[in-house]
Design an enzyme around this catalytic site. Structure first.
Site, PDB file in Angstrom:
ATOM      1  N   ILE A 160      58.047 -35.749 -45.248  1.00  0.00           N
ATOM      2  CA  ILE A 160      59.090 -35.081 -44.454  1.00  0.00           C
ATOM      3  C   ILE A 160      60.318 -34.803 -45.316  1.00  0.00           C
ATOM      4  O   ILE A 160      60.904 -33.711 -45.250  1.00  0.00           O
ATOM      5  CB  ILE A 160      59.432 -35.921 -43.200  1.00  0.00           C
ATOM      6  CG1 ILE A 160      58.202 -35.978 -42.278  1.00  0.00           C
ATOM      7  CG2 ILE A 160      60.636 -35.346 -42.452  1.00  0.00           C
ATOM      8  CD1 ILE A 160      58.306 -36.957 -41.115  1.00  0.00           C
TER       9      ILE A 160
ATOM     10  N   HIS B 257      64.154 -38.042 -29.447  1.00  0.00           N
ATOM     11  CA  HIS B 257      62.961 -38.219 -30.289  1.00  0.00           C
ATOM     12  C   HIS B 257      62.045 -36.989 -30.214  1.00  0.00           C
ATOM     13  O   HIS B 257      60.874 -37.100 -29.820  1.00  0.00           O
ATOM     14  CB  HIS B 257      62.208 -39.493 -29.901  1.00  0.00           C
ATOM     15  CG  HIS B 257      61.400 -40.082 -31.013  1.00  0.00           C
ATOM     16  ND1 HIS B 257      61.249 -41.430 -31.217  1.00  0.00           N
ATOM     17  CD2 HIS B 257      60.672 -39.474 -32.004  1.00  0.00           C
ATOM     18  CE1 HIS B 257      60.463 -41.641 -32.259  1.00  0.00           C
ATOM     19  NE2 HIS B 257      60.090 -40.461 -32.762  1.00  0.00           N
TER      20      HIS B 257
ATOM     21  N   GLY C  92      61.246 -34.981 -32.837  1.00  0.00           N
ATOM     22  CA  GLY C  92      60.768 -34.561 -34.157  1.00  0.00           C
ATOM     23  C   GLY C  92      59.472 -33.769 -34.157  1.00  0.00           C
ATOM     24  O   GLY C  92      59.382 -32.696 -34.739  1.00  0.00           O
TER      25      GLY C  92
ATOM     26  N   GLU D  78      64.902 -47.369 -28.053  1.00  0.00           N
ATOM     27  CA  GLU D  78      64.556 -46.203 -27.224  1.00  0.00           C
ATOM     28  C   GLU D  78      63.881 -46.644 -25.929  1.00  0.00           C
ATOM     29  O   GLU D  78      63.090 -47.585 -25.959  1.00  0.00           O
ATOM     30  CB  GLU D  78      63.622 -45.279 -28.016  1.00  0.00           C
ATOM     31  CG  GLU D  78      64.301 -44.727 -29.244  1.00  0.00           C
ATOM     32  CD  GLU D  78      63.414 -43.793 -30.055  1.00  0.00           C
ATOM     33  OE1 GLU D  78      62.319 -43.421 -29.595  1.00  0.00           O
ATOM     34  OE2 GLU D  78      63.832 -43.421 -31.172  1.00  0.00           O
TER      35      GLU D  78
ATOM     36  N   ARG E  31      63.512 -43.793 -38.098  1.00  0.00           N
ATOM     37  CA  ARG E  31      63.418 -44.765 -37.018  1.00  0.00           C
ATOM     38  C   ARG E  31      64.813 -45.319 -36.765  1.00  0.00           C
ATOM     39  O   ARG E  31      65.572 -45.562 -37.706  1.00  0.00           O
ATOM     40  CB  ARG E  31      62.475 -45.915 -37.389  1.00  0.00           C
ATOM     41  CG  ARG E  31      61.001 -45.587 -37.227  1.00  0.00           C
ATOM     42  CD  ARG E  31      60.589 -45.371 -35.769  1.00  0.00           C
ATOM     43  NE  ARG E  31      59.182 -45.042 -35.632  1.00  0.00           N
ATOM     44  CZ  ARG E  31      58.712 -43.787 -35.573  1.00  0.00           C
ATOM     45  NH1 ARG E  31      59.524 -42.755 -35.653  1.00  0.00           N
ATOM     46  NH2 ARG E  31      57.412 -43.565 -35.420  1.00  0.00           N
TER      47      ARG E  31
ATOM     48  N   GLY F 178      59.130 -38.846 -49.235  1.00  0.00           N
ATOM     49  CA  GLY F 178      57.758 -38.634 -48.812  1.00  0.00           C
ATOM     50  C   GLY F 178      57.591 -37.229 -48.262  1.00  0.00           C
ATOM     51  O   GLY F 178      58.350 -36.312 -48.593  1.00  0.00           O
TER      52      GLY F 178
ATOM     53  N   ARG G 194      62.382 -45.598 -53.633  1.00  0.00           N
ATOM     54  CA  ARG G 194      62.203 -46.938 -54.214  1.00  0.00           C
ATOM     55  C   ARG G 194      61.385 -46.909 -55.498  1.00  0.00           C
ATOM     56  O   ARG G 194      61.442 -47.833 -56.296  1.00  0.00           O
ATOM     57  CB  ARG G 194      61.578 -47.878 -53.193  1.00  0.00           C
ATOM     58  CG  ARG G 194      60.246 -47.416 -52.710  1.00  0.00           C
ATOM     59  CD  ARG G 194      59.674 -48.303 -51.638  1.00  0.00           C
ATOM     60  NE  ARG G 194      58.420 -47.733 -51.196  1.00  0.00           N
ATOM     61  CZ  ARG G 194      57.507 -48.366 -50.521  1.00  0.00           C
ATOM     62  NH1 ARG G 194      57.680 -49.616 -50.191  1.00  0.00           N
ATOM     63  NH2 ARG G 194      56.391 -47.757 -50.168  1.00  0.00           N
TER      64      ARG G 194
END
Ligand SMILES: NC(=O)C1=CN([C@@H]2O[C@H](COP(=O)(O)OP(=O)(O)OC[C@H]3O[C@@H](n4cnc5c(N)ncnc54)[C@H](O)[C@@H]3O)[C@@H](O)[C@H]2O)C=CC1
Ligand SMILES: O=CC(=O)O
Length: 321
Positions: free
Chosen positions: A157, A287, A289, A269, A240, A155, A178
């Site tokens: 990212i 986290h 990002g 988390e 994730r 996708g 997929r």
């Protein structure tokens, strides 16, 4: 006047944009909301603006009637929201993709470089006054330039990571997705789509996870899949925490099944598995990002854009189905 509930503080510019759209109830406390507080917020507002750390599950949603309401998530991933239950309760949901793509891809590259070149370990040694000085076999790592980068998912990212890897570091890019990826998308970074995840795991020096969390991807990377990786390879996760079986990862690291890991996300988390905290061959980020001022402002503005579309009765800018 639209009643807007904002669960956490945002950068000033983004909050100002929200203020222009209605009557904002803004929490200033950085403690996560309890299930009860989330329910009260959802019930009282027309627009509810959560973040990844606000779990809106079936328990929270219960028998709430959210007809006509908007849940405008501050973030791209929505696996903390039971989207099906929220939609069944009558809400529409939006998120903030695109604006955080580059920022998160940068962090994936940061993790690749840091874990391969032992940056955290080296810095800890230096700060502890334990650096023995330059010598030819001191803290040798794995060369990133020219290595094989395996992307799980292709996708937004993942494509941005592919660009960085291919153009910046001359990496060979392998993709597992997929569904078939358009040939022009692959060509843009000289990437090749492989048929199976196992093939990608067996060939990559760095395996980067770039798929959503949630039931469908839960523990996709388990003990068996870690065994398919090369013993010299590194696992990179900016997606994730739930995509990886963290206990199996710790065991794989203990047993030398893989060489190391770079992680921005964790299963529970902010708790991090004790077996990760002790290791030198992992790089752990809290986290981060999307954590730049530019991106966090852009995310807030994107939430505001979605709210404006909802107020105007137009299709959402970023609908989550
Ligand atoms: N570390 C951080 O701060 C951040 C983490 N993220 C995470 O990264 C994820 C990916 O973000 P984007 O690239 O923007 O999303 P995207 O929607 O552009 O790409 C998702 C990719 O995952 C694939 N995919 C979707 N469902 C799948 C499934 N069930 N099994 C296998 N593959 C599946 C899609 O085909 C697509 O290739 C987000 O869902 C979010 O969880 C996003 C932003 C920041
Ligand atoms: O993890 C962050 C997000 O935006 O998704």
């Amino acid at each position: 006047m639209t009643r807007i509930f904002q669960t956490r503080r945002w950068p000033d510019t983004a909050e100002q944009a929200l203020d222009g759209l209605g009557d904002v109830e803004r929490r200033t406390d950085d403690r996560p909301l309890s299930a009860r507080e989330l329910r009260v917020g959802l019930a009282s507002a027309d627009v509810f603006c959560p973040t990844v750390s606000d779990t809106i599950d079936a328990l929270v949603l219960g028998d709430l009637d959210l007809s006509g309401k908007l849940i405008a998530n501050f973030g791209a991933g929505t696996s903390h929201i039971d989207v099906a239950a929220a939609r069944a309760a009558g809400a529409v949901i939006s998120n903030t993709p695109d604006v955080l793509t580059d920022c998160t891809a940068d962090v994936a590259m940061l993790l690749i470089l840091a874990v391969a070149r032992r940056a955290g370990e080296g810095e800890r040694q230096l700060r502890a006054g334990a650096w023995p000085g330059w010598h030819p076999i001191h803290m040798m790592g794995k060369q990133v330039s020219g290595s094989v980068l395996g992307l799980v998912g292709f996708g937004r990212i993942a494509q941005a990571i592919a660009q960085r890897g291919a153009k910046g570091f001359g990496m060979e890019i392998l993709v597992w997705n997929r569904s078939p990826v358009a040939s022009e998308l692959l060509a843009a970074c000289a990437a090749r789509q492989v048929g199976t995840l196992d093939e990608l795991l067996a060939r990559a020096d760095f395996v980067s996870l770039n798929i959503p969390g949630g039931q469908q991807t839960h523990h996709l990377i388990d003990a068996g899949r870690l065994q398919k990786m090369k013993p010299t390879a590194f696992l990179i996760n900016t997606a994730r925490g739930t995509v990886v079986d963290e206990a199996a990862l710790v065991q794989a690291l203990d047993q030398g099944v893989i060489a190391g890991a770079g992680l921005d996300v964790f299963e529970e988390e902010p708790r991090v598995h004790a077996g990760l905290l002790q290791r030198e061959n992992v790089v752990l980020l809290p986290h981060l990002g999307s954590a730049t001022m530019e991106t966090r402002v852009a995310m807030g503005l994107r939430v505001a854009e979605n709210i404006r579309h909802w107020q105007a009765g137009e299709p959402l800018r970023d609908p989550v189905a």
